[in-house]
Write a protein that holds these residues in place. Structure first.
Motif, short mmCIF file in Angstrom:
data_model
loop_
_atom_site.label_atom_id
_atom_site.label_comp_id
_atom_site.label_asym_id
_atom_site.label_seq_id
_atom_site.Cartn_x
_atom_site.Cartn_y
_atom_site.Cartn_z
N PRO A 74 101.31 -12.46 62.71
CA PRO A 74 101.31 -11.25 61.89
C PRO A 74 100.04 -11.05 61.07
CG PRO A 74 103.46 -12.28 61.83
CD PRO A 74 102.56 -13.22 62.56
N PRO A 75 99.46 -12.10 60.43
CA PRO A 75 98.22 -11.85 59.68
C PRO A 75 97.11 -11.27 60.54
CG PRO A 75 99.17 -13.94 59.00
CD PRO A 75 99.96 -13.47 60.19
N TRP A 76 97.02 -11.71 61.80
CA TRP A 76 96.00 -11.15 62.70
C TRP A 76 96.23 -9.64 62.83
CZ3 TRP A 76 93.66 -8.54 66.41
CH2 TRP A 76 92.54 -9.07 67.06
N CYS A 77 97.46 -9.25 63.06
CA CYS A 77 97.78 -7.83 63.25
C CYS A 77 97.57 -7.03 61.97
CB CYS A 77 99.23 -7.69 63.72
SG CYS A 77 99.59 -8.51 65.29
N ILE A 78 97.91 -7.61 60.83
CA ILE A 78 97.72 -6.94 59.55
C ILE A 78 96.23 -6.70 59.29
CG2 ILE A 78 97.93 -7.25 57.04
CD1 ILE A 78 100.58 -8.80 57.69
N GLY A 237 94.36 -7.47 76.71
CA GLY A 237 95.75 -7.31 77.15
C GLY A 237 96.72 -7.44 76.00
N GLU A 238 96.58 -8.47 75.18
CA GLU A 238 97.50 -8.66 74.06
C GLU A 238 97.19 -7.71 72.91
OE1 GLU A 238 100.87 -10.22 72.26
OE2 GLU A 238 100.11 -10.46 74.31
N HIS A 239 95.92 -7.39 72.74
CA HIS A 239 95.53 -6.51 71.63
C HIS A 239 95.97 -5.07 71.87
CE1 HIS A 239 92.09 -5.62 68.52
NE2 HIS A 239 93.23 -5.02 68.22
N VAL A 240 95.60 -4.51 73.02
CA VAL A 240 95.90 -3.10 73.29
C VAL A 240 97.28 -2.93 73.90
CG1 VAL A 240 95.19 -1.04 74.56
CG2 VAL A 240 93.46 -2.48 73.47
N SER A 241 97.48 -3.47 75.11
CA SER A 241 98.77 -3.29 75.79
C SER A 241 99.90 -3.97 75.04
CB SER A 241 98.68 -3.83 77.22
OG SER A 241 97.62 -3.23 77.92
N GLY A 242 99.61 -5.13 74.44
CA GLY A 242 100.64 -5.87 73.72
C GLY A 242 100.92 -5.30 72.35
N PHE A 243 100.00 -5.50 71.40
CA PHE A 243 100.23 -5.10 70.02
C PHE A 243 100.30 -3.59 69.85
CE2 PHE A 243 98.05 -4.62 65.68
CZ PHE A 243 99.27 -4.49 65.03
N TYR A 244 99.26 -2.87 70.26
CA TYR A 244 99.30 -1.42 70.11
C TYR A 244 100.39 -0.81 70.99
CZ TYR A 244 94.69 -1.81 67.83
OH TYR A 244 93.65 -2.13 66.99
N GLY A 245 100.64 -1.44 72.13
CA GLY A 245 101.71 -0.96 73.00
C GLY A 245 103.07 -1.03 72.33
N ARG A 246 103.30 -2.07 71.53
CA ARG A 246 104.58 -2.19 70.82
C ARG A 246 104.72 -1.10 69.76
NH1 ARG A 246 103.07 -7.70 71.01
NH2 ARG A 246 102.62 -7.81 68.77
N ILE A 247 103.62 -0.75 69.11
CA ILE A 247 103.67 0.35 68.14
C ILE A 247 104.01 1.65 68.87
CG2 ILE A 247 102.34 1.69 66.47
CD1 ILE A 247 100.65 -0.82 65.97
N ASN A 248 103.38 1.88 70.01
CA ASN A 248 103.64 3.08 70.79
C ASN A 248 105.11 3.20 71.19
OD1 ASN A 248 103.22 5.34 72.55
ND2 ASN A 248 102.97 3.95 74.28
#
Length: 599
Positions: A74-78, A237-248
């Protein structure tokens, strides 16, 4: 499922829309000593805004870079969202990089801020505050260092931000409103298999159009759906498709404690969607066979029967011939005896796996698909925001990476190289304008460096990297990636390097997996250092090579191999930060061993 990327102008705007829509619902969870602790979208947004306000107070400007060095957490994403909603760009840094490599990334991207996790990494990078001209702020989490100018803990900077928001409530929202669709959102660095890493700047438009095209990859997401996140956030992959993908999508995530705890936590989280590199499935497939080999002959026979049925079923579900009535009659028996037990290892309720980044043997895909665990293969690269081709959950052809996503234009060059064009494709490497002529063709298509073929139905099959193809002395072209993937079905094998350019035949260098060696050494009653020459290890690796050769054409078959005493590594510069082989370095480093294989 309410997707947001297609109606959002920027990633921060998409995040804000998700918070407004699902504020009280769970966004993510982490494991603590007292069990899994959940955080809502509202609480997530509060953490992000507090950090943004703290960064703004410290002088973080639009266009600044914020590097993030830490594990998937989570801190990475924050830190990521806090930086980009101020108009900055996020720069992911792999934790296993050497210090001089980290310094290069910071200087090349012009970062003013570095987020770092833990005491060990903090102690390593503190000297960079003096060494990197533009670096002004160092923010650490999971560590409380002694006071020093320019150094903050994440919590302290968030507390400062909350004070700022109390005095200026609109400071963050005003900055976020100024972020433009064509502004840089993040910089992803290539792994540098053939030289220095290159920065790939991606705009908000690049990211959001890529996410919109990928909406077809999953079925409707509900509040009950969850994924397990564990891959490196520095990877696109984890940054865009993973993390941002989950927000989408509004998909909640559980963050694995670390890579080694993934299998255990799969059974606790019981994800419905799960993204992983092929090695995870190869390891599990090999481990299943290893355990079956210890069983009595009757159980082994039952497994072989169920495995064959699973593979026939896998083919039938992905465009192959329909199951016969006898197979359909026996499915409930195989389900009770074998299928459900293996599914339980992954939590028992996965709707779909998503995998990419490397080839995976079709035999493995047929097996897991037939068990009731659909594996969706995808293809993409950093320069096009991650995923450009994909199978979909209800329309799969095993062994292919699917069809182009909406918005992706493609064509194949005369030599089979895949060329891409579209709004998700970047505009050129950071600080390297002279390379544009090599990166794009005359019509603006991105040269991917990957070789592929498209079948009659429009499904793309990747054969290998253009630079990796081996041409033997007999004029035959060999794709090393396929051979290497087949040998790596043996769980004891870590890396395989296939060699043979302009030689009469191909050979391989093989290394052992450190995650397996401790257990195997204990079983055999020897030290790990003795394993490469131990008869049982030699037998297992030789069998893996023989089994691979059975599925290869004669000119592709390995005629000799050597087990190396040490694994390839980033420190030895034989692997990139993304664990890809530096083939030129390996061939030079082990030139003597390779020559011995031909003598």
């Amino acid at each position: 499922m309410h997707v947001l990327a297609s109606s959002s102008a920027t990633v921060p705007a998409m995040f804000r829309s998700r918070v407004e829509a699902d504020g009280g619902l769970e966004a993510y969870r982490v494991k603590t000593a007292d069990g899994w602790r959940t955080t809502s979208w509202d609480a997530f947004a509060e953490q992000v805004d507090a950090l943004s306000a703290g960064l703004a107070d410290e002088g973080f400007e639009a266009g600044d870079g914020a590097a993030i060095l830490g594990s998937c957490s989570p801190p990475w994403c924050i830190a990521d969202l806090a930086s980009i909603q101020l108009g900055g760009m996020s720069v992911g840094v792999y934790p296993n990089l050497l210090l001089d490599q980290i310094q290069f990334l910071l200087e090349d991207s012009g970062c003013s801020t570095l987020f770092v996790q833990g005491k060990e990494q903090f102690d390593r990078v503190v000297p960079l505050l003096e060494a990197v001209e533009r670096l002004r702020i160092l923010v650490v989490w999971d560590h409380d260092p002694a006071p020093r100018d320019g150094v903050w803990t994440l919590e302290a900077l968030q507390d400062r931000g909350r004070e700022v928001l109390g005095e200026q409530p609109s400071v963050v929202s005003a900055r976020a409103a100024e972020v433009g669709a064509d502004d840089r959102c993040l910089v992803v660095y290539t792994s540098g298999t053939t030289g220095r890493p290159k920065g790939v700047p991606l705009t908000h438009t690049n990211v959001l159009t890529a996410l919109s095209g990928g909406d077809q990859l999953v079925e409707d997401v509900t509040p009950e759906d969850i994924t397990l996140s564990f891959l490196p956030m520095a990877h696109v992959g984890e940054h865009v498709s993973g993390f941002y993908g989950r927000i989408n999508l509004g998909l909640r995530a559980a963050f694995a404690t670390n890579y080694d705890t993934v299998l255990g936590e799969l059974q606790e989280v019981r994800p419905t969607y799960f993204g992983a590199v092929p090695r995870i499935f190869e390891k599990m497939y090999g481990r299943i066979h290893e355990e079956v080999a210890k069983a009595n002959p009757r159980r082994q026979a039952i497994f072989r029967w169920a495995k064959a049925l699973a593979q026939r079923r896998g083919r039938s579900l992905t465009g192959g011939p329909a199951l016969g009535w006898v197979d359909r009659m026996w499915l409930p028996v195989a389900e009770r005896l074998i299928f459900r037990r293996i599914r339980a290892v992954f939590g028992g309720r996965v709707k779909a796996f998503v995998t990419g980044s490397a080839p995976i043997n079709v035999e493995i895909l047929e097996f897991f698909t037939g068990l009731g665990m659909v594996i969706v293969e995808v293809y993409g690269l950093s320069e096009a925001c991650g995923i450009s081709f994909a199978n979909s959950v209800d329309d799969i052809r095993l062994g292919t990476v699917g069809k182009p996503l909406p918005g992706v234009e493609y064509r194949l060059a005369e030599d089979g190289e895949i060329l891409l064009r579209g709004p998700m494709v970047f505009g050129g490497y950071l600080n390297l304008p002279d390379t544009d002529g090599e990166t794009f063709d005359a019509d603006g298509y991105l040269r991917t460096g990957d070789i592929g073929i498209v079948d009659e139905g429009g499904w793309l099959r990747i054969t290998d990297r253009k630079k990796n193809l081996i041409k033997t002395a007999n004029g035959k072209y060999v794709a090393p990636a396929r051979i290497e993937a087949l040998v790596k079905e043996e769980p004891l094998v870590s890396q395989v390097y296939v060699h043979g350019d302009l030689r009469k035949y191909v050979v391989a260098l093989i290394t052992l997996d450190e995650r397996e060696t401790a257990r195997v050494a204990e079983d055999l009653g020897v030290t790990e250092a003795e394993l490469p020459t131990h008869p049982e290890v030699v037998r297992r690796v030789s069998f893996a090579v023989e089994h691979a050769n059975e599925r290869l054409a004669r000119f592709e078959q390995l005629k000799a191999h050597a087990i190396l005493p040490d694994d390839f590594s980033i420190e030895a510069e034989t692997l990139t930060p993304t664990m890809k082989l530096r083939r030129k370095v390996v061939s030079e480093r082990y030139a003597t061993t390779l020559e011995e294989l031909y003598s």
